[in-house]
Design an enzyme around this catalytic site. Structure first.
Site, PDB file in Angstrom:
ATOM      1  N   THR A 258       0.813  -1.221   0.000  1.00 58.55           N
ATOM      2  CA  THR A 258       0.000   0.000   0.000  1.00 58.55           C
ATOM      3  C   THR A 258       0.840   1.263   0.000  1.00 58.55           C
ATOM      4  O   THR A 258       0.480   2.258  -0.630  1.00 58.55           O
ATOM      5  CB  THR A 258      -0.898   0.014   1.260  1.00 58.55           C
ATOM      6  OG1 THR A 258      -1.747  -1.115   1.186  1.00 58.55           O
ATOM      7  CG2 THR A 258      -1.745   1.258   1.335  1.00 58.55           C
TER       8      THR A 258
ATOM      9  N   ASP B 196       0.248  -6.853   4.974  1.00 64.70           N
ATOM     10  CA  ASP B 196      -0.547  -8.078   5.164  1.00 64.70           C
ATOM     11  C   ASP B 196       0.309  -9.281   5.549  1.00 64.70           C
ATOM     12  O   ASP B 196      -0.071 -10.060   6.419  1.00 64.70           O
ATOM     13  CB  ASP B 196      -1.343  -8.406   3.891  1.00 64.70           C
ATOM     14  CG  ASP B 196      -2.506  -7.443   3.693  1.00 64.70           C
ATOM     15  OD1 ASP B 196      -2.824  -6.705   4.637  1.00 64.70           O
ATOM     16  OD2 ASP B 196      -3.089  -7.435   2.599  1.00 64.70           O
TER      17      ASP B 196
HETATM   18  N1  ASP Z   1      -2.552  -5.534   0.542  1.00 63.29           N
HETATM   19  C1  ASP Z   1      -1.446  -4.709   0.955  1.00 63.29           C
HETATM   20  C2  ASP Z   1      -0.210  -5.596   0.997  1.00 63.29           C
HETATM   21  O1  ASP Z   1       0.002  -6.296   1.947  1.00 63.29           O
HETATM   22  C3  ASP Z   1      -1.724  -4.074   2.268  1.00 63.29           C
HETATM   23  C4  ASP Z   1      -0.599  -3.234   2.817  1.00 63.29           C
HETATM   24  O2  ASP Z   1       0.325  -2.855   2.132  1.00 63.29           O
HETATM   25  O3  ASP Z   1      -0.645  -2.885   3.995  1.00 63.29           O
HETATM   26  O4  ASP Z   1       0.553  -5.594   0.066  1.00 63.29           O
END
Ligand code: ASP
Length: 344
Positions: free
Chosen positions: A15, A92
């Site tokens: 993110t 994640d």
């Molecule tokens: N879906 C994203 C990832 O883990 C969430 C984040 O970056 O916090 O790549």
């Protein structure tokens, strides 16, 4: 060291560097160069920051053993040229990624700080800037001309944790991580306060930094739930080439005492599959033999995961299986802390 510390910022995705695709409305990774444009404050830090980006940044849901080796190799290749490393990944699976990379590093004498964010760096209320800037500050912190941190850590929302003690606990709040069995190594308020006595000691000067790149992912997590059937346990244990199981048990390491359950696990252990007992609770420890419901697990040779997290147990299995530890040594080796991941 009199010159400014040199930090390598490694971007793998997540993110922190994402933008909205207005056609699909979904967040997707974007060019890393734009990440630096978004944080002009970086030039104010008392260090020099070089960057390295994955050619194709990924969402951390796509992390795997190949990417773990990629991250470790970037650090290995640049180890002598930099004083510290900050790795940006999605939150994640950051607890897994940072734990595995931590096990791969032997005799690490420099800081490796994983961070990311809940909101993209371009978002008005983003948590990315603080996470990024403080992670870099931590990576260049020195005391008596030595790096303060010489281990793999995870920094998020004002707290620095030992990476292999962390779990992602919240998909909504900025405080996304917890380390329930080990206190924060540092907290960032008006000042950056390190808890020096909690940090791992640096390795002896004569030792050489080594990266172990052989990882084995023929493993599985088996989470118990009341009513789990014999058929399910049997088919999981029977997976072809399976080498290790993280068995998520109840409370202090308790499992059903049904005969079929114990018989299946005992046969698996005899066939060379390593089974690690880890509690489903987010905090606390397995205490094998404390209740009748774990006595049998102890008898059949289940590994005592103590207070290790599931993420770290997965990482340690990948690493130790890759290191080809003999079957007779495996249990003993797993039950001892290698990178501060469990209490002894
Ligand atoms: N879906 C994203 C990832 O883990 C969430 C984040 O970056 O916090 O790549």
């Amino acid at each position: 060291m009199t010159s400014k510390p040199k930090i390598l910022l490694i971007y793998t995705g997540g993110t922190i560097g994402m933008v909205k695709d207005y056609e699909t409305n979904a967040l997707k990774a974007f060019n890393f160069e734009q990440l630096l444009e978004r944080v002009p404050e970086l030039v104010q830090l008392n260090c020099t920051v070089d960057t390295y980006s994955f050619k194709e940044p990924i969402d951390s849901s796509n992390m795997n053993t190949t990417y773990y080796v990629d991250i470790a190799e970037v650090i290995e290749d640049n180890y002598l040229d930099f004083d510290g490393f900050v790795v940006l990944t999605g939150s994640d699976t950051m607890a897994y990624t940072s734990s595995v990379v931590g096990f791969m590093f032997e005799n690490l004498a420099k800081p490796v700080i994983f961070t990311g964010s809940q909101l993209p760096i371009g978002h008005l209320r983003t948590d990315a800037k603080e996470n990024l800037i403080t992670s870099i500050e931590i990576a260049c912190s020195r005391k008596n001309n030595q790096p303060v941190v010489s281990e793999v850590c995870l920094y998020f929302e004002y707290k620095l944790y030992r990476a292999n003690r962390t779990t992602k606990i919240n998909a909504e709040q900025f405080e996304a991580f917890a380390s329930l069995n080990y206190p924060p190594l540092a907290e960032s308020g008006v000042h950056l306060q390190f808890n020096y006595e909690l940090l791992l000691k640096p390795p002896p000067i004569a030792t050489k930094f080594m990266v172990r790149k052989s990882l084995n992912n023929n493993i599985v997590i088996l989470k118990l739930f009341p009513g789990i059937t014999e058929e399910v346990v049997k088919s999981i244990v029977g997976i072809k080439n399976l080498k290790g199981i993280v068995l998520e048990t109840y409370g202090a390491g308790n499992a059903p005492t049904y005969k079929w359950f114990v018989v299946i696990l005992e046969a698996a252990i005899k066939s060379g599959i390593h089974i690690v007992n880890v509690t489903q609770c987010v905090g606390g420890s397995v205490i094998l033999g404390h209740y009748e419901t774990s006595v049998e697990l102890q008898r059949i040779g289940v590994i005592d995961g103590k207070d290790i997290t599931t993420e770290s147990a997965i990482a340690k299995l990948m690493y130790l299986l890759g290191a080809k530890i003999s079957n007779s040594e495996f249990k003993n080796t797993f039950e001892k802390p290698l990178r501060g991941e469990l209490d002894f």
